[in-house]
Design a protein around this motif. Sequence first.
Motif, PDB file in Angstrom:
ATOM      1  N   MET A 105       0.829  -1.207   0.000  1.00 26.29           N
ATOM      2  CA  MET A 105       0.000   0.000   0.000  1.00 26.29           C
ATOM      3  C   MET A 105       0.858   1.250   0.000  1.00 26.29           C
ATOM      4  O   MET A 105       0.593   2.219  -0.728  1.00 26.29           O
ATOM      5  CB  MET A 105      -0.918   0.008   1.228  1.00 26.29           C
ATOM      6  CG  MET A 105      -1.995  -1.049   1.242  1.00 26.29           C
ATOM      7  SD  MET A 105      -3.016  -0.901   2.738  1.00 26.29           S
ATOM      8  CE  MET A 105      -3.783  -2.499   2.765  1.00 26.29           C
ATOM      9  N   SER A 106       1.891   1.237   0.821  1.00 30.81           N
ATOM     10  CA  SER A 106       2.765   2.411   0.894  1.00 30.81           C
ATOM     11  C   SER A 106       3.501   2.642  -0.418  1.00 30.81           C
ATOM     12  O   SER A 106       3.708   3.791  -0.832  1.00 30.81           O
ATOM     13  CB  SER A 106       3.774   2.228   2.033  1.00 30.81           C
ATOM     14  OG  SER A 106       4.592   3.358   2.157  1.00 30.81           O
ATOM     15  N   SER A 107       3.870   1.543  -1.084  1.00 32.16           N
ATOM     16  CA  SER A 107       4.534   1.671  -2.390  1.00 32.16           C
ATOM     17  C   SER A 107       3.624   2.374  -3.394  1.00 32.16           C
ATOM     18  O   SER A 107       4.069   3.227  -4.176  1.00 32.16           O
ATOM     19  CB  SER A 107       4.923   0.279  -2.896  1.00 32.16           C
ATOM     20  OG  SER A 107       5.483   0.350  -4.189  1.00 32.16           O
ATOM     21  N   ILE A 108       2.335   2.018  -3.365  1.00 26.38           N
ATOM     22  CA  ILE A 108       1.372   2.659  -4.266  1.00 26.38           C
ATOM     23  C   ILE A 108       1.196   4.130  -3.909  1.00 26.38           C
ATOM     24  O   ILE A 108       1.245   5.009  -4.779  1.00 26.38           O
ATOM     25  CB  ILE A 108       0.024   1.929  -4.192  1.00 26.38           C
ATOM     26  CG1 ILE A 108       0.160   0.503  -4.715  1.00 26.38           C
ATOM     27  CG2 ILE A 108      -1.045   2.678  -4.990  1.00 26.38           C
ATOM     28  CD1 ILE A 108      -1.072  -0.347  -4.507  1.00 26.38           C
ATOM     29  N   LEU A 109       0.989   4.390  -2.635  1.00 28.79           N
ATOM     30  CA  LEU A 109       0.769   5.777  -2.206  1.00 28.79           C
ATOM     31  C   LEU A 109       1.977   6.651  -2.502  1.00 28.79           C
ATOM     32  O   LEU A 109       1.834   7.821  -2.879  1.00 28.79           O
ATOM     33  CB  LEU A 109       0.449   5.797  -0.709  1.00 28.79           C
ATOM     34  CG  LEU A 109      -0.895   5.162  -0.302  1.00 28.79           C
ATOM     35  CD1 LEU A 109      -1.009   5.075   1.211  1.00 28.79           C
ATOM     36  CD2 LEU A 109      -2.060   5.968  -0.882  1.00 28.79           C
ATOM     37  N   SER A 110       3.168   6.101  -2.358  1.00 33.33           N
ATOM     38  CA  SER A 110       4.388   6.863  -2.635  1.00 33.33           C
ATOM     39  C   SER A 110       4.539   7.177  -4.117  1.00 33.33           C
ATOM     40  O   SER A 110       5.186   8.156  -4.492  1.00 33.33           O
ATOM     41  CB  SER A 110       5.612   6.082  -2.141  1.00 33.33           C
ATOM     42  OG  SER A 110       5.547   5.854  -0.751  1.00 33.33           O
ATOM     43  N   SER A 111       3.933   6.320  -4.963  1.00 38.30           N
ATOM     44  CA  SER A 111       4.040   6.519  -6.419  1.00 38.30           C
ATOM     45  C   SER A 111       3.086   7.583  -6.936  1.00 38.30           C
ATOM     46  O   SER A 111       3.345   8.208  -7.966  1.00 38.30           O
ATOM     47  CB  SER A 111       3.770   5.195  -7.148  1.00 38.30           C
ATOM     48  OG  SER A 111       4.726   4.222  -6.807  1.00 38.30           O
ATOM     49  N   ILE A 112       1.965   7.777  -6.232  1.00 39.56           N
ATOM     50  CA  ILE A 112       0.958   8.705  -6.741  1.00 39.56           C
ATOM     51  C   ILE A 112       0.837   9.976  -5.897  1.00 39.56           C
ATOM     52  O   ILE A 112       0.123  10.898  -6.276  1.00 39.56           O
ATOM     53  CB  ILE A 112      -0.427   8.018  -6.831  1.00 39.56           C
ATOM     54  CG1 ILE A 112      -0.883   7.504  -5.459  1.00 39.56           C
ATOM     55  CG2 ILE A 112      -0.383   6.876  -7.823  1.00 39.56           C
ATOM     56  CD1 ILE A 112      -2.243   6.843  -5.465  1.00 39.56           C
TER      57      ILE A 112
END
Length: 484
Positions: A105-112
Motif C-alpha cells: 500500500m505504501s509503495s502505491i501511495l508513494s508513487s501517486i
Amino acid sequence: MADFKLGFFPICGSIIATVTGSAALIGGAGKGFEMGISYFVTVISFVLFTIVGMLVLGPVIRKLRLFTVPELFARRFGKLSALIPALIIGFLYMTPTFGMQLVGMSSILSSITDLPFFWGIVLGFAVTLVFTLIGGMPSVAWTDAIQTIVILAGVVLTLVMGIAYVGGPGVVAAATPQHLVSFGSIGFTELLNWFLIFGPFYLVWQTTWQRLTAAKSTKVGVSAVVIGFIISGVIGLLAIVIGITAVQAFPAGTAPDAIYTSFIAEIFPGSIGGLLMVSLLAALLTGATSFLLSGAINISKDIYEGWINPQAKDAQILKVSRLSVGFMAVLGLVVALLVKDIIAIYQIALAFTASALVAPVLAAMFWERATKAGVIVSTIGALVASLAWRLAGTPFGIHEIAPGLVASAVLLVVVSLATKHSDDETVIAYYHAFRRGRLTSDKVPAEGQVASAAEALLAEADSAPDAAAPRDSASTTFDSKPRG
C-alpha cells in the motif's frame, strides 16, 4: 463464515483478490525485473499444490467444516496439539503477511503522492484496521469479487501498454538480457528452493479452507478455489512479464518493489494510472483484511475459546476477535516498518508455516498411526530445524524450508511409531474415512471423544451391507481397539 451460503463468483473472486496481492503483483513484477522468467516456478508451484490439494482434500475439509487448521489438530490429536499451530498461523503467518500488504500500500501511495513511505504504511494500517472491524467475510468476499475484474483488466492493460511504451515486442525480445528470458537460468537449486517455498504451504493455507467452508456446496467451493488459483497464476505470470518488460524503462538497481507501481505511473496518463493504482490499493486493503480476519479466528476460537474460556459466549468471542485484530495489526505494522522487502517477508512466513504444519496435516488425513506426541514433536522440531538452518547461513544454498519439511516428516514418523495414542485423540485417517463413506454425518469427532465419536460417525455406515461384520482395525479407519 457467511453461513455457508457463498456462491461461485464471490468465492472465486475472493481467492483471486487475496492471492494477487502485494506478493503476486508488486513482488512478482519486482522479481521479474531481477530474476526474469525463472520466478515463474513459484506460480507453477502454488497453483499445482493448490489444485491437487483441493481435488484430493477439499471435499474432506468441507465435510469436516474446518474453519481453521488448528481445529483439525484439536479434533484429531487433542487440544494441546492445536495450540502451537494456532500461534504459528496467527503470528508467524497472518501477521507478517498483513505487514507485507502495508508495504505494498505504501509503495502505491508513494508513487501517486508525495506521502513518505513511513506515513504510507501508517495510513494503510489505520484504514485497514477500521475496514476490518466494521466488515466480515461476506463483505470481503463480495468486494474482492468485484475488484478481481479491475485487477485482471489492469494487469493486462499494463502489460500491453508497457510493451508498446518500450518500443514493442521486438524491442523487448531483442534487448532483454538472455538470463531474464531463460527459464532455469538461476540453477536447479534455486529453482527447487522457490518451488518448495511457495508450493507446500498452500496445502495448509487457512484462507482457502475458510473460503471452501463458506461455500454453499462442496462442488461450488472446490471449483471456485481451483479456477481462482488458475486465474491467479495467469495474473502472476503477467506480472513477471511486466517486470521483464520494465527492464527497458528503468535502470539496474531500481528498487524491485517500486517497479510495478512506477511503471504504471510512467506509461499511463494521470487519470487512468490513478484508477489502476486505486484499484490495486483496494485489492491490497481487502487482502490485508482477510489476513487479519483469518488470524483473529485462530486467536479467538483456537486459543481463547479452546484454552482460556471454553464456555465463552458469542459476545465474548467477538470481543476477543476484535481485540485480536487490533493486536495483530500493530504487530504487522512493526514488521512492515522493520522489513520493507515484500518477498523477503513472504518467504519467511511461508517457509516456517509450511515446515511446521504440512506433515501433521497430511498425517491427520492419511495416517491413522500418527500420535499426539509425534505431531507436537514434529511441529516444534520443524521450527527449530528451519531456524537453525537459517542461522547457519543456509548451507549448500538450500533454503531452510527443505530441512524443515524433512525434519517434520521424520520426527512425526519416528516419534509416532515409538509412542501410544493419547486418550484425547480421535484415531482416524480422515481422507480414508471419507473415501469409504464413513464421514456420512456432520457429527465430527471432538477431542476426548474417541470411541463415542467413532460410533456417531459410523452410525449410518452400520446400516450398510457390510455393517454386520465386526468393526476391527482391519475393517475401519477408526481405532476402536485399545490404543497402543
